[in-house]
Motif scaffolding. Structure first.
Motif, short mmCIF file in Angstrom:
data_model
loop_
_atom_site.label_atom_id
_atom_site.label_comp_id
_atom_site.label_asym_id
_atom_site.label_seq_id
_atom_site.Cartn_x
_atom_site.Cartn_y
_atom_site.Cartn_z
N ARG A 74 0.86 -1.20 0.00
CA ARG A 74 0.00 0.00 0.00
C ARG A 74 0.89 1.23 0.00
NH1 ARG A 74 -5.63 1.42 2.26
NH2 ARG A 74 -5.96 0.44 0.26
N ILE A 75 0.59 2.14 -0.89
CA ILE A 75 1.41 3.36 -1.00
C ILE A 75 0.71 4.50 -0.28
CG2 ILE A 75 2.52 4.97 -2.60
CD1 ILE A 75 2.39 2.73 -4.71
N MET A 76 1.40 5.03 0.74
CA MET A 76 0.81 6.12 1.53
C MET A 76 1.47 7.43 1.09
SD MET A 76 -0.76 3.90 3.53
CE MET A 76 -1.40 4.93 4.82
N GLN A 77 0.83 8.09 0.17
CA GLN A 77 1.42 9.35 -0.31
C GLN A 77 1.20 10.43 0.73
OE1 GLN A 77 2.69 9.98 -3.70
NE2 GLN A 77 1.42 8.74 -5.04
N PRO A 78 2.24 11.16 1.11
CA PRO A 78 2.12 12.09 2.23
C PRO A 78 1.14 13.24 1.99
CG PRO A 78 4.21 12.40 1.12
CD PRO A 78 3.58 11.18 0.52
N MET A 79 0.98 13.65 0.74
CA MET A 79 0.15 14.84 0.51
C MET A 79 -1.31 14.62 0.91
SD MET A 79 0.11 14.56 -3.54
CE MET A 79 -0.62 13.21 -4.36
N ASN A 80 -1.75 13.37 0.92
CA ASN A 80 -3.13 13.09 1.31
C ASN A 80 -3.43 13.59 2.72
OD1 ASN A 80 -3.50 11.78 -1.03
ND2 ASN A 80 -3.10 9.75 -0.22
N SER A 81 -2.38 13.67 3.56
CA SER A 81 -2.63 13.98 4.96
C SER A 81 -2.61 15.47 5.24
CB SER A 81 -1.60 13.28 5.84
OG SER A 81 -0.35 13.89 5.63
N HIS A 82 -2.19 16.28 4.27
CA HIS A 82 -2.11 17.71 4.56
C HIS A 82 -3.08 18.52 3.73
CE1 HIS A 82 1.03 17.08 7.41
NE2 HIS A 82 1.64 16.32 6.55
N LEU A 83 -4.28 18.03 3.65
CA LEU A 83 -5.31 18.76 2.93
C LEU A 83 -6.06 19.65 3.91
CD1 LEU A 83 -6.73 15.88 0.74
CD2 LEU A 83 -5.36 17.79 -0.04
N THR A 84 -6.51 20.79 3.44
CA THR A 84 -7.34 21.65 4.28
C THR A 84 -8.79 21.23 4.08
OG1 THR A 84 -7.69 23.26 2.54
CG2 THR A 84 -5.74 23.58 3.94
N PRO A 85 -9.67 21.56 5.03
CA PRO A 85 -11.09 21.23 4.84
C PRO A 85 -11.63 21.83 3.54
CG PRO A 85 -10.70 21.95 7.08
CD PRO A 85 -9.41 22.15 6.35
N GLU A 86 -11.13 23.03 3.18
CA GLU A 86 -11.61 23.67 1.95
C GLU A 86 -11.23 22.85 0.71
OE1 GLU A 86 -10.26 25.24 4.50
OE2 GLU A 86 -11.90 26.58 5.11
N GLN A 87 -10.08 22.15 0.79
CA GLN A 87 -9.68 21.33 -0.36
C GLN A 87 -10.49 20.04 -0.42
OE1 GLN A 87 -5.50 21.44 0.88
NE2 GLN A 87 -4.96 21.90 -1.23
N ILE A 88 -10.82 19.51 0.74
CA ILE A 88 -11.55 18.24 0.77
C ILE A 88 -13.02 18.43 0.43
CG2 ILE A 88 -12.43 16.48 2.35
CD1 ILE A 88 -9.86 16.05 3.43
N PHE A 89 -13.63 19.44 1.05
CA PHE A 89 -15.08 19.62 0.87
C PHE A 89 -15.35 20.73 -0.13
CE2 PHE A 89 -14.37 18.10 5.22
CZ PHE A 89 -15.02 16.88 5.13
#
Ligand code: ZN
Length: 375
Positions: free
Chosen positions: A103-118
């Motif tokens: 499984r590849i855990m790309q670090p950028m997935n963890s530093h998203l802001t709520p505005e980027q996610i929603f």
């Protein structure tokens, strides 16, 4: 044929592959990529090439190279394109040799802001409401690979901003490191499972407790006690939606009274494949399909086709859809009396939007297809 491991890793990272599967078969090993949630055959390796890769991976992740009869798991951290990428390694004995899954855990997935996610304003407002209460139980739900962990981490990161709260996590495994959070990895080998780790953390004056996954009644009882003594507890459940989450709590033996008192919000999510904009075709929704999916007849929707830019799949990329259920007194009363059918009916009456409603909206907006909705 490409057998250079680093080249496989680099390519997989740049293409945003989530998992690599090396499946040994009779006289050959097939390498699959998981991309946008689907497996895709990448290439076929001869047994000698695969053995070389397997041995190298086992060495890098400090697994026992000689052990081929038992499953093993480990991890590797590598610098890829100037970013730290974690690879979670698992081996499994099969009749044709050891299967290797990475499984590849790309670090950028963890530093998203709520505005980027929603991207939907309603979702963003709901998310802010979810983390605005100082106590209660917030559950993030979804199937494997739905992105629920990323959403949970985003919630923790928001709460950790400003360093004004004591935040602890108990995880298995710690997937990403979070600033200003005391993260604890459980160690069942040394007698520290979820329950004993949660007990220990509660002696450290936490405001917020994140427990990556709840698997049993003992851990859940401890969490609920923490909630009723005024903590905010964030966790995740491996269920599809809010009603299933309430049902799961009751099934694992939690008292309906405790479940009702503690529950604050259940956030459920799933991923839909986005229809490829380059080749999709506009069609008019026929009467029967419209009736079946509860959509207006005669509207224009998109149908997947396939072209070079989407690898002839008809889809490119994915989008997340969310369901936020904030529990009010009426809903808590229904849980207290274990009336989940009543809860479901109540949600319909108040016009609560389920994941299915959100998927229907995505079809009408032309982001995805009826095929994805029915999945
Ligand atoms: Zn296309």
């Amino acid at each position: 044929m490409q057998t250079d491991l680093m080249q496989i890793f680099r390519e997989a990272c740049s293409q945003k592959v989530s998992d690599l599967h090396f499946l040994p078969q009779d006289g050959v090993c097939i390498l699959y990529y998981r991309l946008d949630g689907r497996l895709k055959e990448k290439e076929r390796l001869n047994p000698a090439q695969y053995q070389e890769i397997l041995t190298r991976i086992k060495g890098m992740s400090q697994l026992d190279i000689g052990e081929t009869r038992l499953p093993q798991d480990g991890r590797i951290r590598l610098q890829i394109e100037n970013k730290n990428v974690d690879f979670r390694i698992a081996t499994l004995p099969t009749i044709f040799g050891e299967k290797l899954t990475i499984r590849i855990m790309q670090p950028m997935n963890s530093h998203l802001t709520p505005e980027q996610i929603f991207t939907h304003p309603e979702d963003l407002a709901n998310f802010k409401k979810t983390i605005s209460h100082g106590f209660g139980l917030v559950l993030f739900c979804g199937k494997t690979g739905s992105g629920k962990t990323t959403t949970a981490y985003t919630a923790i990161q928001e709460l950790a901003k400003g360093h004004k709260l004591s935040i602890h996590s108990v995880e298995d495994p710690v997937e990403y490191t979070l600033p200003a959070v005391a993260q604890t990895q459980i160690q069942p080998k040394f007698g520290m499972g979820f329950p004993s780790a949660i007990r220990a953390v509660l002696r450290h004056d936490p405001d917020v407790l994140f427990v990556s996954e709840v698997r049993d009644q003992e851990a859940m009882d401890l969490i609920l006690k923490a909630v009723v003594t005024g903590h905010l507890v964030i966790s995740s459940l491996h269920v599809a939606d809010s009603i299933s989450a309430a049902q799961r709590l009751l099934e694992i033996g939690i008292s309906p009274y405790m479940a009702a008192s503690a529950l604050s919000t259940v956030v459920s999510q799933t991923l839909l494949r986005r229809v490829c904009k380059d080749c999709c075709q506009e069609i008019t929704l026929d009467e029967q399909t419209a009736l079946h999916f509860g959509m207006p007849e005669g509207i224009k929707i998109k149908e997947a086709r396939g072209c070079d830019s989407c690898n002839h799949t008809g889809y490119r990329g994915r989008m997340a859809i969310y369901e936020f259920l904030h529990f009010n007194k009426a809903m808590k009363d229904l849980i207290r009396t274990q009336n989940l059918t009543g809860l479901q009916e109540h949600l319909v009456v108040i016009g609560h939007k389920t994941l299915r409603d959100r998927a229907r909206e995505a079809v009408i907006a032309g982001h995805t297809t009826i095929e994805e909705l029915s999945r």
